[in-house]
Scaffold this motif. Structure first.
Motif, mmCIF file in Angstrom:
data_model
loop_
_atom_site.group_PDB
_atom_site.id
_atom_site.type_symbol
_atom_site.label_atom_id
_atom_site.label_comp_id
_atom_site.label_asym_id
_atom_site.label_seq_id
_atom_site.Cartn_x
_atom_site.Cartn_y
_atom_site.Cartn_z
ATOM 1 N N LEU A 152 0.804 -1.221 0.000
ATOM 2 C CA LEU A 152 0.000 0.000 0.000
ATOM 3 C C LEU A 152 0.837 1.271 0.000
ATOM 4 C CD1 LEU A 152 -2.882 -0.978 2.427
ATOM 5 C CD2 LEU A 152 -3.014 -0.621 -0.027
ATOM 6 N N LEU A 153 1.934 1.267 0.708
ATOM 7 C CA LEU A 153 2.750 2.471 0.769
ATOM 8 C C LEU A 153 3.250 2.908 -0.614
ATOM 9 C CD1 LEU A 153 4.683 1.753 4.079
ATOM 10 C CD2 LEU A 153 3.030 3.591 3.696
ATOM 11 N N PRO A 154 3.735 1.998 -1.459
ATOM 12 C CA PRO A 154 4.123 2.436 -2.813
ATOM 13 C C PRO A 154 2.944 2.952 -3.623
ATOM 14 C CG PRO A 154 5.083 0.296 -2.298
ATOM 15 C CD PRO A 154 4.107 0.596 -1.210
ATOM 16 N N LEU A 155 1.769 2.333 -3.455
ATOM 17 C CA LEU A 155 0.594 2.805 -4.187
ATOM 18 C C LEU A 155 0.274 4.246 -3.818
ATOM 19 C CD1 LEU A 155 -1.821 -0.263 -4.055
ATOM 20 C CD2 LEU A 155 -0.543 0.584 -6.025
ATOM 21 N N MET A 156 0.400 4.559 -2.542
ATOM 22 C CA MET A 156 0.135 5.924 -2.096
ATOM 23 C C MET A 156 1.127 6.889 -2.734
ATOM 24 S SD MET A 156 -0.636 4.917 1.879
ATOM 25 C CE MET A 156 -0.898 6.568 2.500
#
Length: 306
Positions: A152-156
């Motif tokens: 999720l962090l890379p998607l953000m």
């Protein structure tokens, strides 16, 4: 495979987990939208009898800015409904964080890195470093929660945001229209699906997530493109590739839930009314989809052309 599965099965609640759970500030979304502004026409189905209509709409829980989708047939179906059904109705932040601590954090004192096979540790450490996270930042987590954070962090950072996701727009529109919103599951149930996975399955989940991080951008673009043009078969091909390689995860996060939701639809058909039901698009694609599971109840979901 696991990254694709996460994109497919990830519940909206996980979007609250990434930053708070690892004790780091949430990364800022991309300042310049990457998605080309376009009109999306996602797939929509309907199940109906003489006095009950249930629309089935598949969502992508996080989107970049620029896609226009809440119009045409989707908006018409929503406007006709007198009840909205989502995967879950989100609890407040303190309740959510309490659940995360209870189900997502390790309670046996074993550090996350020590659970990983030695051959997987270097890639895991690099994934943390690439995200600007300290090497020990996820040590107290169970592997499933670490995998969720690492995807999720890379998607953000790429500009994907829950505030652009369909659930947010649908919930806001339902509130404005005075439509009741209910959840098929609770946050505790959804966390429990991940937490109930065996430790070997969780470790494999994390290891595979780390391996697929370099392909995350391409995978998401492919998923969103299929979703936007209403291509469930294309979406299924992206999502279901090698899914059978992890039967435990598939059964817990996909098959069992799809059967439960088909059961819910069967029961709801006994009451009159019009329902707008929105769940992750992956649950409406492929050979184990809710659409397929409905056949066991002698119900047929018909694709809505718009």
């Amino acid at each position: 495979m696991q990254m694709k599965m996460l994109g497919k099965l990830i519940a909206p609640f996980t979007l609250l987990l990434a930053a708070p759970a690892c004790g780091q500030p949430a990364p800022q979304a991309a300042t310049t939208p990457v998605t080309i502004v376009q009109n999306a026409d996602p797939a929509l189905w309907v199940v109906k009898d003489k006095d009950t209509t249930i629309y089935l709409f598949g969502t992508i829980h996080v989107l970049q800015p620029g896609l226009t989708w809440f119009d045409g047939g989707v908006k018409k179906a929503f406007d006709q409904s007198n009840q909205v059904v989502l995967e879950l109705v989100m609890p407040d932040a303190p309740a959510m964080q309490a659940l995360v601590m209870a189900k997502g954090m390790a309670h046996d004192g074993i550090k996350l890195t020590d659970r990983l096979p030695e051959g997987k540790r270097a890639a895991y450490a690099k994934a943390l470093a690439d995200l600007g996270l300290p090497a020990t930042s996820l040590d107290a987590m169970e592997p499933w929660l670490a995998a969720t954070n690492l995807s999720l962090l890379p998607l953000m950072k790429m500009g994907y945001d829950v505030s652009n996701g369909p659930e947010q727009a649908i919930t806001k529109a339902a509130g404005a229209a005075g439509k009741p919103v209910i959840g098929l599951e609770t946050a505790e149930q959804q966390l429990g699906y991940f937490d109930s996975l065996s430790m070997p399955a969780q470790v494999a989940f994390l290891s595979s997530t780390v391996e697929e991080l370099p392909k995350l951008d391409a995978t998401m673009k492919s998923m969103v493109a299929s979703w936007a043009k209403g291509d469930p078969d294309g979406l299924a091909r992206t999502l279901n590739d090698d899914l059978n390689a992890s039967p435990e995860v598939k059964q817990a996060l996909l098959v069992n839930r799809n059967k439960n939701w088909a059961n819910w639809i069967d029961e709801r058909m006994k009451q009159p009314g019009v329902v707008f039901m929105a769940v992750g698009a992956g649950h409406l694609a492929g050979s184990d989809s809710v659409i397929v599971q409905l056949k066991a109840h002698h119900l047929k979901a018909k694709r809505v052309k718009y």
